[in-house]
Design a protein around this motif. Structure first.
Motif, PDB file in Angstrom:
ATOM      1  N   GLN A  84      39.197  61.210 -30.276  1.00 33.56           N
ATOM      2  CA  GLN A  84      38.900  62.637 -29.373  1.00 33.56           C
ATOM      3  C   GLN A  84      38.790  62.331 -27.996  1.00 33.56           C
ATOM      4  O   GLN A  84      39.141  62.899 -26.983  1.00 33.56           O
ATOM      5  CB  GLN A  84      37.923  63.737 -29.949  1.00 33.56           C
ATOM      6  N   GLY A  88      40.985  62.598 -24.697  1.00 33.44           N
ATOM      7  CA  GLY A  88      40.698  63.509 -23.320  1.00 33.44           C
ATOM      8  C   GLY A  88      40.241  62.644 -22.244  1.00 33.44           C
ATOM      9  O   GLY A  88      40.723  63.189 -21.054  1.00 33.44           O
ATOM     10  N   ALA A 100      43.048  68.002 -21.241  1.00 36.93           N
ATOM     11  CA  ALA A 100      41.922  67.260 -21.530  1.00 36.93           C
ATOM     12  C   ALA A 100      40.755  67.944 -22.155  1.00 36.93           C
ATOM     13  O   ALA A 100      40.236  67.329 -23.132  1.00 36.93           O
ATOM     14  CB  ALA A 100      41.393  66.325 -20.525  1.00 36.93           C
ATOM     15  N   PHE A 103      40.153  68.190 -26.222  1.00 38.12           N
ATOM     16  CA  PHE A 103      39.896  66.979 -26.901  1.00 38.12           C
ATOM     17  C   PHE A 103      38.473  66.671 -26.613  1.00 38.12           C
ATOM     18  O   PHE A 103      37.540  65.856 -27.275  1.00 38.12           O
ATOM     19  CB  PHE A 103      40.656  65.904 -26.383  1.00 38.12           C
ATOM     20  N   LEU A 104      37.952  66.630 -25.259  1.00 36.37           N
ATOM     21  CA  LEU A 104      36.676  66.471 -24.852  1.00 36.37           C
ATOM     22  C   LEU A 104      35.664  67.320 -25.318  1.00 36.37           C
ATOM     23  O   LEU A 104      34.398  67.052 -25.728  1.00 36.37           O
ATOM     24  CB  LEU A 104      36.298  66.384 -23.203  1.00 36.37           C
ATOM     25  N   LEU A 121      32.877  65.818 -20.029  1.00 35.34           N
ATOM     26  CA  LEU A 121      33.473  67.222 -20.474  1.00 35.34           C
ATOM     27  C   LEU A 121      32.880  68.086 -19.291  1.00 35.34           C
ATOM     28  O   LEU A 121      33.742  69.125 -18.837  1.00 35.34           O
ATOM     29  CB  LEU A 121      32.942  67.743 -21.982  1.00 35.34           C
TER      30      LEU A 121
END
Length: 483
Positions: A84, A88, A100, A103-104, A121
């Motif tokens: 993951q 990202g 992205a 996933f982040l 993130l």
């Protein structure tokens, strides 16, 4: 009015997260996220090989090779933190920030205490304009790692994006203190963002101090321009003018020259303003703001015959520009400019562009100011009708219609037109004067006297009409964008 040059200069750069591929699926079968558990799929040997290869490519910065397998595997194994995070990161590195973020977010949900992924993130959320999501992440990281200047800087950027400049100032102060504690100087760009936040917080004196102590200040036009704005906000016109001049010398661009000329205009330093703006119009011949600034400098210096060509140039470029039409008409109203080709061309321009009510009104005004034997009242009336059709709320057009009607001894009709003008602009001194004449001719003596009194009252109050007009122009010039 100052111009805020806030362009966050914090480099929103992803920080590396070490992605160690794990071939043993046993240690990844269950990953805890908060109080919920995520049951991981057992990875096949084939997929494990793809994962190792993709992560190695990512570590080698070969994003194009890594990305396809990372995305496919991350979707297939949503509970593997490494996949993951890597998916990202790969998308973010290729500037596909929106893709992205999910996933982040999943990686952060799997390991909420991992500051590296939380920071990445937050950066991604901030780049997509989602400061509400970025802020709590950054605040948690900042509380856990209070000595990290980079976290404070990105936190400040998020606070600016959330329109919380006062809180951003605190973050900038902490970032600067952290850099100082580490033996590093506070970079000029950081100081510029810090000063901008202070300006937005109405702390101009502090903003000026932050910039004055910056290394490299005298070699940066944007920093000098920002210092000029801070100085202007503190009332120090001399430092503001010096700083704007230095900025314009370093960077003789359209925005910098306009900013310097505008500063001089605000303080009625018309001679120097004319010189710098003449240079600017020669260098940037298509700049509407440059012609407006130079025209305003000429106009306010009573150089109407030089002002008119600048406003006419603007009008040819933008036929619907009512400010240019207004300033051209006012310039041409002066006897020194009335015979200029730009002024005589106003009538033809108004006929070609009936949608510009101000141009039509001033073209009619010019006709009505001519000697009686050369005055074409039919054309003037048509122009005024065009103006009122385009803008029924234009007080000047109703006033000039009243003037035209009085020249024809149509006193009742003129009273109606002038009353409309006054209803739209109650402090219209000339309209009150003309209406008093109409009422007097109509036998309405008391109302005529009342109009004379109003005319005297507003005549006194309107002495600064040119200053108000100049303030409007300054506000337009202050907008930091190309025309």
């Amino acid at each position: 009015m100052r111009r805020i040059l806030l362009i966050p200069s914090v480099a929103l750069t992803l920080i590396g997260v070490r992605m160690a591929a794990q071939t043993s699926s046993a240690k990844n079968n269950v990953v805890h996220s908060g109080t919920a558990s995520c049951a991981a799929k057992t990875m096949t040997p084939e997929d494990a090989a793809k994962e190792r290869k993709a992560l190695a490519s990512l570590d080698a910065n070969d994003i194009a090779s890594a990305q396809p397998d990372l995305l496919a595997l991350a979707k297939k194994y949503p509970c593997r933190f490494e996949l993951q995070a890597a998916a990202g990161m790969a998308l973010a590195e290729s500037e596909n920030i929106n893709a992205a973020v999910p996933f982040l977010r999943q990686a952060h949900a799997l390991r909420p205490t991992d500051d590296a992924i939380a920071f990445n993130l937050a950066l991604a959320e901030l780049k997509t304009g989602n400061s509400d999501s970025a802020l709590p992440l950054l605040q948690k990281i900042a509380s856990r790692t209070p000595s990290r200047a980079d976290v404070q800087l990105v936190l400040a950027a998020a606070l600016i994006q959330s329109k919380r400049p006062s809180d951003a100032v605190v973050a900038f102060q902490k970032a600067s203190a952290n850099l100082s504690a580490a033996g590093q100087a506070t970079p000029l760009e950081l100081r510029m963002d810090w000063a901008s936040a202070l300006l937005q917080s109405h702390r101009a004196s502090e903003a000026r101090d932050v910039l004055r102590s910056a290394d490299g200040l005298q070699q940066s036009a944007p920093a000098l321009a920002l210092l000029a704005e801070a100085a202007e906000a503190t009332g120090d016109f001399e430092e503001a003018a010096r700083s704007f001049e230095s900025a314009a010398r370093l960077d003789p661009s359209e925005p910098m020259i306009v900013a310097y000329g505008n500063e001089l205009l605000q303080h009625r330093t018309f001679g120097p303003a004319i010189e710098i703006l003449k240079y600017g119009t020669q260098k940037f011949t298509d700049s509407q703001r440059m012609h407006l600034a130079l025209g305003a400098a000429y106009f306010n210096n009573a150089m109407y015959s030089l002002a008119a060509p600048e406003f006419y140039t603007m009008l040819l470029h933008s036929p619907n520009d009512t400010l240019a039409a207004d300033m051209l008409g006012r310039s041409c109203a002066d006897t020194t400019a009335a015979s200029l080709k730009e002024c005589t061309a106003l009538e033809g321009f108004a006929k070609e562009h009936p949608e510009n009510a101000v141009a039509a009104t001033y073209a009619a005004t010019a006709i009505l100011q001519r000697p009686t034997e050369t005055r074409d009242t039919q054309t003037a009336e048509q122009l005024l009708q065009n103006a009122l059709h385009a803008d029924p709320k234009l007080a000047d057009a109703w006033y000039q219609m009243g003037v035209l009607q009085q020249s024809r001894n149509q006193w009742n009709e003129s009273a109606t037109s002038l009353e409309r003008a006054i209803a739209l602009q109650p402090d219209f001194a000339d309209a009150h004067y003309r209406l008093s004449r109409a009422y007097s001719r109509m036998g309405r003596r008391e109302e005529a006297v009342a109009q004379v009194q109003l005319e005297m009252k507003y005549r006194q109050e309107n002495k600064d009409a040119n200053s108000l007009r100049m303030q409007k122009i300054v506000r337009i010039l202050t907008v930091d964008k190309q025309p």
